[in-house]
Design an enzyme around this catalytic site. Structure first.
Site, mmCIF file in Angstrom:
data_model
loop_
_atom_site.group_PDB
_atom_site.id
_atom_site.type_symbol
_atom_site.label_atom_id
_atom_site.label_comp_id
_atom_site.label_asym_id
_atom_site.label_seq_id
_atom_site.Cartn_x
_atom_site.Cartn_y
_atom_site.Cartn_z
ATOM 1 C CG ASP A 291 -2.280 0.834 0.839
ATOM 2 O OD1 ASP A 291 -2.291 1.673 -0.014
ATOM 3 O OD2 ASP A 291 -3.244 0.985 1.586
HETATM 4 C C1 BGC Z 1 -4.874 3.246 -0.014
HETATM 5 C C2 BGC Z 1 -5.217 2.354 -1.155
HETATM 6 C C3 BGC Z 1 -4.928 2.847 -2.614
HETATM 7 C C4 BGC Z 1 -3.507 3.614 -2.701
HETATM 8 C C5 BGC Z 1 -3.400 4.312 -3.950
HETATM 9 C C6 BGC Z 1 -3.711 4.084 -0.306
HETATM 10 O O1 BGC Z 1 -3.797 5.391 0.687
HETATM 11 O O2 BGC Z 1 -4.934 2.662 1.050
HETATM 12 O O3 BGC Z 1 -6.308 1.433 -1.120
HETATM 13 O O4 BGC Z 1 -5.145 1.842 -3.436
HETATM 14 O O5 BGC Z 1 -3.556 4.725 -1.679
HETATM 15 O O6 BGC Z 1 -4.105 5.328 -4.394
#
Ligand code: BGC
Length: 758
Positions: A291
């Protein structure tokens, strides 16, 4: 210091286990091409494939002069970037891809990802709302359309579906998943993966999907985002993992790990999750993306000394791609050279990423998705818009309808449409809205105006503002708690109307990431507005537009009709009007309970019985002294404009053999005067287990359409495998013994039968 489990981890990661989890990603001819590429790649180029940056959407704009963007472009040209997220549009993606393909030595195309969560331009209901359709075909269709639009804009990959089960509506991200139940969650996961990926990743209208967040993010303590998780292996396996397993079995190409720690180990650094379970037991052959920055966050977790250490832990644990922590690009090559990371781990991660790039057809033509003509034609097409309306109305849940106030008569003389969300054209687009145009949703007011004849007066009054100040992903909503100046006009409008439609709830950005709340009731002055309107006119239909369940408190009792419309997407206003005027008979069912009180969180219908289930006179039992145990509206609940009755269920045999099947049949009757669709639900209780079992678990559902007065037998087939769970001996299997089986229209109101498993 940590003991880094290189040997064991590597053995598992490289042992390819054929089977359901292989997703067709492992093609012998492709593996050979990957071997050849790997043989040519320098260590730095290999690490580059594991490196993902976020674009600032500016590649078509003025050339970046300095800073991070320049570093990124330079690195892309050197083949040091495997993926970029947040670059969108046929032209921008083409230019970005050109940098890699024309600039770098080995011309390896990049993979472009975006959070295409519930639509790209044409927005569907937010995922939790859409799960209320209990309609896998509808979920598949919306993902299919989202993929069609996004792929036409040069994208290859979506960070969806989010498949986190959550029992806690305080957690803002509950809006992104399919709710509280692992079975419904697994069905939604399968449908969404199929929808995004279609039958062929190389098709021009499909995206690689990403099941996230692996794992247990939905169990963040106290519903606070990014918070600690500590749960037993049993809960992990029985509740959290089934939707992930379903996604892997459906062929999901990628998995994203998670911000939370679990049992003292950040998910990003968890060998148990990523290598042992996902890549080992399940044979997942795609890749794991971290993540955002989660590799670096292991330092703050207190699990890594610094980014270098965190990078070493992450690659060892099976995190293949580094999203924006810049740990791999900064440290991995040196770690390998110093003998601290086995290059085979890097090779394996590269292989997994290249597999997906090959499957997408990027090596045949790296620009194949960046097609301005297709982009123009596909995005926001009339067919997509029509589907958005259809899925939105399937997702609407009728919570209350006292005295048959709904459906409304289109020919009413005056309808007052009141509330902060009544004329709002943005909230319905929801959070995680990809490339939706701000303020482009059909408002409820517009929907009602379009539905009624010119003889019906539609009067609008906002009443109160919900949010003041900016409304976007970065802004934390500032709630209006002082400006009451619009209330008198709203009261006036209510008094003069035959009926009031009152739109309240949450702004788009009040739920979602970083939007955990301890108070999930009506925000700001909405409660005051509701009471004032009710005093002026009792005929009030309340339309809730929310990302998550709210605590309605005592207000629910005084409101005669309540409709949960979620954040319904681009066509929300039309969809809600379809339901309000009876053009569409609501059939949605809650994928997560509406609690009576926030203090009940976390809660699920599938709780354990405890040693003191009560109520029992003279004994204290597992309950609150101030609020009932059960929710206001339970999981699976939702009304229709007609009523359905259920017979006692019958089982085909009193006993089911281990390799046998059991039929559970009930007769459902439409006892009302309108045609309608009922979601018949099957639950099971395993009375005694080697670990205790929930009081009820969803095991099946069917949507049944019935004409007035019509009855139909609905039969569910149960196999022993459907009764399996993660047992005390660490196996996924069914245990012999006595079971109860329940059939009904929600998780609370059911009729039961019994059987046993041999
Ligand atoms: C989120 C993810 C997301 C990623 C990219 C993160 O803050 O937890 O779910 O896919 O950002 O935007």
């Amino acid at each position: 210091m940590h003991v880094v489990r290189i040997a064991g981890a590597l053995a598992l990661s490289l042992a390819f286990i054929p089977g359901a989890g292989a997703q067709g990603l492992v093609v012998p001819a492709t593996e050979k091409k990957i071997d050849a590429l790997l043989a040519q790649m320098t260590l730095e180029e290999k690490v580059g494939q594991l490196n993902q940056y976020s674009s600032a959407f500016d590649v078509t704009g003025p050339a970046p002069s300095a800073g991070a963007q320049k570093v990124m472009y330079d690195q892309v040209r050197q083949g040091l970037v495997g993926s970029v997220l947040n670059v969108t549009g046929a032209e921008a993606t083409r230019k970005m891809q050109q940098l890699a393909v024309e600039g770098s030595r080995l011309k390896i195309p990049m993979i472009f990802g975006l959070d295409v969560i519930h639509g790209y331009r044409t927005m569907f209901p937010t995922p939790l709302g859409e799960a209320a359709s209990w309609d896998p075909a509808a979920m598949e269709q919306s993902a299919r359309i989202a993929a069609t639009e996004a792929a036409a804009a040069g994208l290859h990959w979506t960070f969806a579906p989010m498949v986190d089960v959550s029992w806690d509506a305080r957690w803002g991200r509950i809006m992104e998943g399919a709710g509280e139940d692992p079975y419904l969650g697994a069905r939604a996961a399968t449908a969404r993966v199929r929808g995004f990926q279609g039958g062929d990743l190389a098709a021009l209208d499909t995206l690689a999907a990403c099941a996230k967040h692996f794992a247990a993010y939905g169990f963040s303590e106290a519903g606070r985002d990014y918070n600690t998780v500590d749960l037993s292996e049993h809960r992990l396996r029985n509740v959290v993992l089934p939707p992930f397993r379903a996604a892997v079995d459906a062929g999901v190409a990628t998995v994203m790990n998670s911000f939370n720690e679990i049992g003292g180990v950040p998910a990003t650094g968890s060998t148990h999750l990523q290598r042992d379970i996902l890549k080992g037991e399940w044979g997942f052959a795609g890749f794991v993306v971290s993540d955002w920055g989660s590799i670096g966050e292991m330092v703050a977790h207190g699990y890594a000394e610094n980014l270098e250490h965190a990078s070493r832990i992450a690659i060892t644990a099976g995190s293949d791609m580094d999203m924006e922590a810049r740990g791999y690009v900064g440290h991995l090559a040196a770690l390998v050279k110093a003998g601290k990371v086995d290059v085979k781990l890097v090779d394996d991660a590269v292989r997994r990423i290249l597999r997906v790039k090959f499957a997408l057809g990027l090596f045949d033509d790296p620009y194949r998705y960046s097609d301005a003509a297709r982009e123009k034609q596909a995005i926001g097409s009339p067919a997509h818009v029509a589907a958005a309306r259809d899925v939105a109305r399937k997702s609407i849940v009728l919570l209350k309808n006292e005295g048959g106030l709904l459906p409304l008569d289109k020919a009413a003389k005056t309808i007052a449409v009141i509330g902060p969300l009544a004329a709002d054209k943005d909230a319905a687009l929801g959070n995680w809205r990809a490339q939706a145009v701000t303020g482009s949703a059909v408002s409820l007011l517009e929907g009602i105006q379009a539905a009624v004849p010119s003889t019906t007066r539609v009067v609008h009054a906002e009443g109160v503002k919900l949010v003041t100040g900016p409304r976007n992903f970065m802004a934390r909503s500032v709630i209006n708690t002082t400006d009451r100046s619009g209330i008198p006009a709203a009261v006036e409008a209510a008094r003069a109307a035959d009926v009031v439609v009152l739109a309240v709830g949450e702004d788009a950005f009040q739920s979602g990431e970083g939007r955990s709340q301890v108070d999930i009731g009506f925000k700001g002055l909405q409660e005051e507005l509701i009471q004032a309107v009710l005093e002026a006119n009792k005929r009030v239909v309340t339309v809730l537009m929310t990302g998550r369940p709210l605590v309605l408190g005592g207000t629910a009792e005084s409101l005669p009709a309540i409709v949960e419309a979620w954040h319904g997407g681009s066509q929300a206003g039309h969809a809600i009007a379809d339901v309000l005027f009876g053009e569409y008979n609501p059939s949605g069912k809650l994928p997560v309970a509406f609690p009576r009180h926030v203090g009940q969180m976390p809660m699920t219908y599938a709780h354990k019985n405890t040693g003191r289930p009560g109520p029992e006179p003279g004994v204290t039992w597992s309950s609150y002294t101030d609020v009932a145990n059960d929710p206001l509206y339970p999981f699976g609940y939702g009304l229709s404009y007609t009523t359905f009755t259920y017979s006692e269920p019958r089982v085909s045999a009193p006993e089911i053999a281990r390799d046998g099947t059991l039929q559970v049949t009930a007769t459902i009757t439409n006892a009302g005067k309108r045609a309608g669709v009922e979601v018949a639900q099957l639950y099971v209780r395993d009375l005694v287990g080697s670990v205790t079992r929930p009081v009820k678990e969803l095991k099946g559902f069917q949507k049944v359409e019935l004409q007035p007065g019509q009855s139909r037998e609905v039969t569910f087939t149960l196999k022993a495998a459907d009764l399996a769970f993660y047992t005390a001996s660490g196996k996924w299997e069914a245990e012999p013994g006595a079971f109860k089986v329940f059939v009904g229209g929600n998780s609370r109101d059911v009729k039961e039968a019994a059987f046993s498993l041999k």
